[in-house]
Design a protein around this motif. Structure first.
Motif, mmCIF file in Angstrom:
data_model
loop_
_atom_site.group_PDB
_atom_site.id
_atom_site.type_symbol
_atom_site.label_atom_id
_atom_site.label_comp_id
_atom_site.label_asym_id
_atom_site.label_seq_id
_atom_site.Cartn_x
_atom_site.Cartn_y
_atom_site.Cartn_z
ATOM 1 N N LEU B 10 1.142 -1.458 -0.184
ATOM 2 C CA LEU B 10 0.297 -0.214 -0.413
ATOM 3 C C LEU B 10 0.779 1.184 0.162
ATOM 4 N N LEU B 11 2.077 1.508 0.853
ATOM 5 C CA LEU B 11 2.952 2.213 1.123
ATOM 6 C C LEU B 11 3.446 2.807 -0.549
ATOM 7 N N SER B 12 4.025 1.824 -0.678
ATOM 8 C CA SER B 12 4.745 1.957 -2.099
ATOM 9 C C SER B 12 4.066 2.200 -2.919
ATOM 10 N N GLY B 13 2.517 1.541 -3.175
ATOM 11 C CA GLY B 13 2.051 2.030 -4.182
ATOM 12 C C GLY B 13 2.089 1.476 -5.528
ATOM 13 N N ASP B 14 1.328 2.192 -6.437
ATOM 14 C CA ASP B 14 1.297 1.392 -8.197
ATOM 15 C C ASP B 14 1.468 2.967 -9.018
ATOM 16 N N PRO B 15 2.832 2.879 -9.615
ATOM 17 C CA PRO B 15 2.590 4.688 -10.198
ATOM 18 C C PRO B 15 1.513 4.548 -10.803
ATOM 19 N N GLN B 16 1.178 3.922 -11.320
ATOM 20 C CA GLN B 16 0.016 4.439 -13.133
ATOM 21 C C GLN B 16 -0.694 4.426 -12.256
ATOM 22 N N ALA B 17 -1.302 2.976 -11.148
ATOM 23 C CA ALA B 17 -2.740 3.496 -10.375
ATOM 24 C C ALA B 17 -2.980 5.306 -9.843
ATOM 25 N N ASP B 18 -1.748 5.068 -9.241
ATOM 26 C CA ASP B 18 -1.959 6.725 -8.931
ATOM 27 C C ASP B 18 -2.322 8.282 -9.408
ATOM 28 N N ARG B 19 -1.534 7.677 -10.563
ATOM 29 C CA ARG B 19 -1.697 8.596 -11.933
ATOM 30 C C ARG B 19 -3.001 9.443 -12.302
ATOM 31 N N ALA B 20 -3.451 8.048 -12.456
ATOM 32 C CA ALA B 20 -5.481 7.972 -12.570
ATOM 33 C C ALA B 20 -6.286 8.532 -11.918
ATOM 34 N N VAL B 21 -5.799 9.163 -10.727
ATOM 35 C CA VAL B 21 -6.458 9.726 -9.658
ATOM 36 C C VAL B 21 -5.726 11.245 -9.202
ATOM 37 N N PRO B 22 -6.739 12.279 -10.103
ATOM 38 C CA PRO B 22 -5.615 13.729 -10.248
ATOM 39 C C PRO B 22 -5.856 14.072 -8.795
ATOM 40 N N PRO B 23 -4.783 14.584 -8.332
ATOM 41 C CA PRO B 23 -4.995 15.251 -6.337
ATOM 42 C C PRO B 23 -5.674 16.200 -6.824
ATOM 43 N N THR B 24 -6.733 16.136 -5.628
ATOM 44 C CA THR B 24 -7.282 16.552 -5.034
ATOM 45 C C THR B 24 -6.906 18.229 -3.849
ATOM 46 N N GLY B 25 -6.108 19.566 -4.250
ATOM 47 C CA GLY B 25 -5.661 20.324 -3.465
ATOM 48 C C GLY B 25 -7.111 20.274 -2.006
ATOM 49 N N TYR B 26 -7.795 20.721 -1.716
ATOM 50 C CA TYR B 26 -8.466 21.223 -0.348
ATOM 51 C C TYR B 26 -8.580 19.836 0.344
ATOM 52 N N THR B 27 -8.935 18.509 0.000
ATOM 53 C CA THR B 27 -9.240 17.533 0.171
ATOM 54 C C THR B 27 -7.585 17.264 1.327
ATOM 55 N N ALA B 28 -6.502 17.173 -0.165
ATOM 56 C CA ALA B 28 -5.311 17.107 0.653
ATOM 57 C C ALA B 28 -5.772 17.573 1.661
ATOM 58 N N ARG B 29 -5.257 19.670 1.561
ATOM 59 C CA ARG B 29 -4.889 19.858 3.127
ATOM 60 C C ARG B 29 -5.841 19.979 3.904
ATOM 61 N N LEU B 30 -6.996 19.448 3.354
ATOM 62 C CA LEU B 30 -8.080 18.969 4.888
ATOM 63 C C LEU B 30 -7.764 17.813 5.963
ATOM 64 N N THR B 31 -6.886 16.295 5.160
ATOM 65 C CA THR B 31 -6.598 15.900 5.608
ATOM 66 C C THR B 31 -5.315 16.115 6.171
ATOM 67 N N LEU B 32 -4.610 16.608 5.584
ATOM 68 C CA LEU B 32 -2.936 17.150 5.937
ATOM 69 C C LEU B 32 -3.093 17.903 7.318
ATOM 70 N N LEU B 33 -3.965 18.961 7.502
ATOM 71 C CA LEU B 33 -4.362 19.703 8.587
ATOM 72 C C LEU B 33 -5.169 19.125 9.895
ATOM 73 N N THR B 34 -5.864 18.076 9.906
ATOM 74 C CA THR B 34 -6.637 17.559 11.048
ATOM 75 C C THR B 34 -5.814 16.825 11.238
ATOM 76 N N SER B 35 -5.000 15.828 10.661
ATOM 77 C CA SER B 35 -4.185 14.568 11.315
ATOM 78 C C SER B 35 -3.541 15.385 11.936
ATOM 79 N N GLY B 36 -3.163 16.386 11.638
ATOM 80 C CA GLY B 36 -1.561 17.308 12.344
ATOM 81 C C GLY B 36 -2.587 18.007 13.427
ATOM 82 N N ALA B 37 -3.343 18.350 13.593
ATOM 83 C CA ALA B 37 -4.347 19.474 14.648
ATOM 84 C C ALA B 37 -4.481 18.177 15.872
ATOM 85 N N MET B 38 -4.909 16.845 15.694
ATOM 86 C CA MET B 38 -5.792 15.882 16.005
ATOM 87 C C MET B 38 -4.084 15.212 16.360
#
Lengths: 223, 300
Positions: B10-38
């Motif tokens: 899971l951690l190493s991942g599949d680069p091709q599969a990762d490319r298929a899902v585009p990064p979503t800016g605000y959910t990425a930031r929300l997750t980072l901020l939430t987990s950091g604060a918590m």
């Protein structure tokens, strides 16, 4: 390959069609025509497991589509190449990556040489690294066709593949589909473009089915 | 081993599969901020829990072994009664040590209320004797009876009255700390579920295309799960590092001497915060996987 036995489909309480029978034999070439709203797209969706019939039985490669679990539906779709009128690409991936997507999701390695050959076959070699929004309508349709055949599926279903392209491009797409049929692929094209059907009949032995008044009929010599 | 292999995959991942899902800016930031604060809050909850645990254990151990004998007598009898009490204690089985607090120690005890220069010698305050029990302890009722007979001004306080509520309070605080960590984990899971649902909704077209070309649900879900798990791990690692640093910078117990300044980690307990990012990643993994599979099922 794909069999529809006394199939009915209702949506929102209204019956779209009923008592519908169809057999797509290996290597056959079918056109599906009919007025807009007759249910051509719905019928295609039944053929690749996107929808489940509300009556009768749809058998995909011998299995009742109603009995297929979600993974089996996914596996079945790898044996059926689908070309949509609106193509449905992932706009953040290049044309080449979109075409190779079926291999990617199946966990198979894309052979660069095969991909180059396929791009050449549909005439998109120069567009390989472009993004889908940069393509013209005809180029998008050819890319969709390349994506549909990259897994070497047994069946190709095309929903209005020439709907957004000019006559010359529609002939080029038809030639590709005919070539695939000559390679042994089963082809079903939903279209309301009668001239396309007439052009095809000059090249291949095709059956023409008409979806009208909630029934599927074999079209006659008027085509 | 199979589980570890799956985690590594899971951690190493599949680069091709990762490319298929585009990064979503605000959910990425929300997750980072939430987990950091918590994670930051979880460090303090953990520190509180461990500190109160230590406190409860220490109070329980120390107070179980010590008691106080208070002698209230006229000034001319005070020394005699003190000596008599010490003699009684010396000959009582289970008493390891007994000593009378001197004037400086009594002054120190009263200093918080009366200031440092209290002339205790001139005040009619009781004499205190600290009694330390050995491992087996002494017979409290028997000692009280002897003292009543031989030292009439002596009152034995074995601290039971206030030891039990204190230890119970500390134990409750420890429990509250752990409950807080669970609540933080639950809140993190809920927020990551919301973020994952938002990402899945934003990628409905992508999911349709992936399905059209034969992607299984687990393949689609994995692309989202991996992304959210790694974001939670990264955010929580940063939050944990900052939280641990903040705990490290708290005034030491020695310097301030108060209860709250004892908040922190001791010894191998400093390793406990390392579990927080792992817990956050696990919570994110479970939350995203559940959300993704449920959404994919609903969309079919």
């Amino acid at each position: 390959m794909i069999e529809l036995d006394n199939v009915a489909y209702s949506y929102g309480g209204a019956e779209l069609f009923s008592a519908l029978n169809l057999q797509l034999a290996p290597g056959s070439f079918h056109f599906l025509t009919g007025p807009s709203g007759a249910g051509k797209t719905t019928l295609l969706k039944l053929c690749y497991g996107e929808l489940i019939a509300t009556g009768g039985q749809v058998r995909l490669f011998g299995q009742d589509s109603r009995s297929l679990d979600r993974d089996s539906v996914a596996d079945t779709r790898r044996r059926i190449g689908v070309v949509h009128q609106d193509c449905q690409f992932l706009d953040h991936l290049s044309v080449a990556e979109n075409i190779a997507l079926p291999l990617t999701v199946a966990g198979q390695t894309t052979q660069a040489a095969d991909l180059v050959d396929l791009l050449g076959w549909v005439g998109l070699t120069r567009q390989a690294d472009q993004l889908p929004p940069q393509l013209s309508g005809g180029e998008r349709q050819r890319a969709a066709l390349a994506r549909a055949v990259i897994m070497s599926p047994e069946v190709i279903l095309a929903d209005e593949p020439t709907g957004n392209v000019d006559w010359e491009m529609s002939q080029r797409l038809l030639a590709l589909l005919v070539e695939l049929n000559k390679m042994g692929k089963t082809v079903l094209i939903a279209t309301h473009d009668i001239s396309l059907i007439r052009a095809a009949k000059a090249q291949v032995s095709a059956r023409v089915l008409r979806l009208k008044d909630r029934r599927l009929q074999l079209a006659g010599a008027d085509l | 081993m199979d589980f570890i292999a799956r985690v590594l995959t899971l951690l190493s991942g599949d680069p091709q599969a990762d490319r298929a899902v585009p990064p979503t800016g605000y959910t990425a930031r929300l997750t980072l901020l939430t987990s950091g604060a918590m994670a930051f809050l979880a460090v303090f909850a953990l520190a509180l829990s461990l500190a109160t645990g230590r406190l409860a254990d220490r109070w329980s151990a120390e107070l179980a072994q010590t008691s106080t004998l208070r002698i209230s007598a006229p000034a001319d009898q005070m020394d005699a009664q003190t000596l008599a009490a010490l003699e009684v204690l010396r000959t009582t089985p289970g008493v390891a040590d007994a000593r009378a607090l001197d004037a400086d120690e009594q002054r120190a005890l009263l200093a918080p209320w009366f200031g440092p220069d209290l002339p205790v010698e001139t005040l009619p305050i009781p004499q205190l004797i600290e009694v330390i029990a050995d491992g087996t302890g002494y017979d409290t009722a028997g000692l009280r009876a002897r003292l009543q007979a031989e030292v009439p001004g002596a009152v034995l306080d074995d601290h039971t009255r206030w030891r039990e509520p204190l230890v119970e309070a500390a134990s409750r605080l420890r429990l509250l700390g752990f409950v807080s960590i669970l609540l933080i984990a639950g809140a993190t899971g809920a927020m990551i579920t919301l973020a994952a649902n938002a990402a899945l909704a934003a990628n409905a077209q992508l999911i349709r295309v992936m399905r059209l070309v034969g992607a299984r649900d687990i393949y689609i879900a994995r692309a989202f799960v991996r992304r959210f798990t790694l974001r939670a791990l990264l955010g929580a690692a940063v939050g944990t590092a900052i939280g641990t640093l903040a705990v490290l910078l708290l005034p030491s117990t020695d310097a301030a001497g108060g209860f709250l300044t004892g908040l922190g980690f001791q010894g191998w307990h400093w390793l406990w915060p390392l579990t927080i990012p792992i817990l956050a990643a696990f919570v994110a993994f479970v939350a995203t996987r559940q959300a993704a599979l449920r959404t994919l099922k609903e969309q079919s």
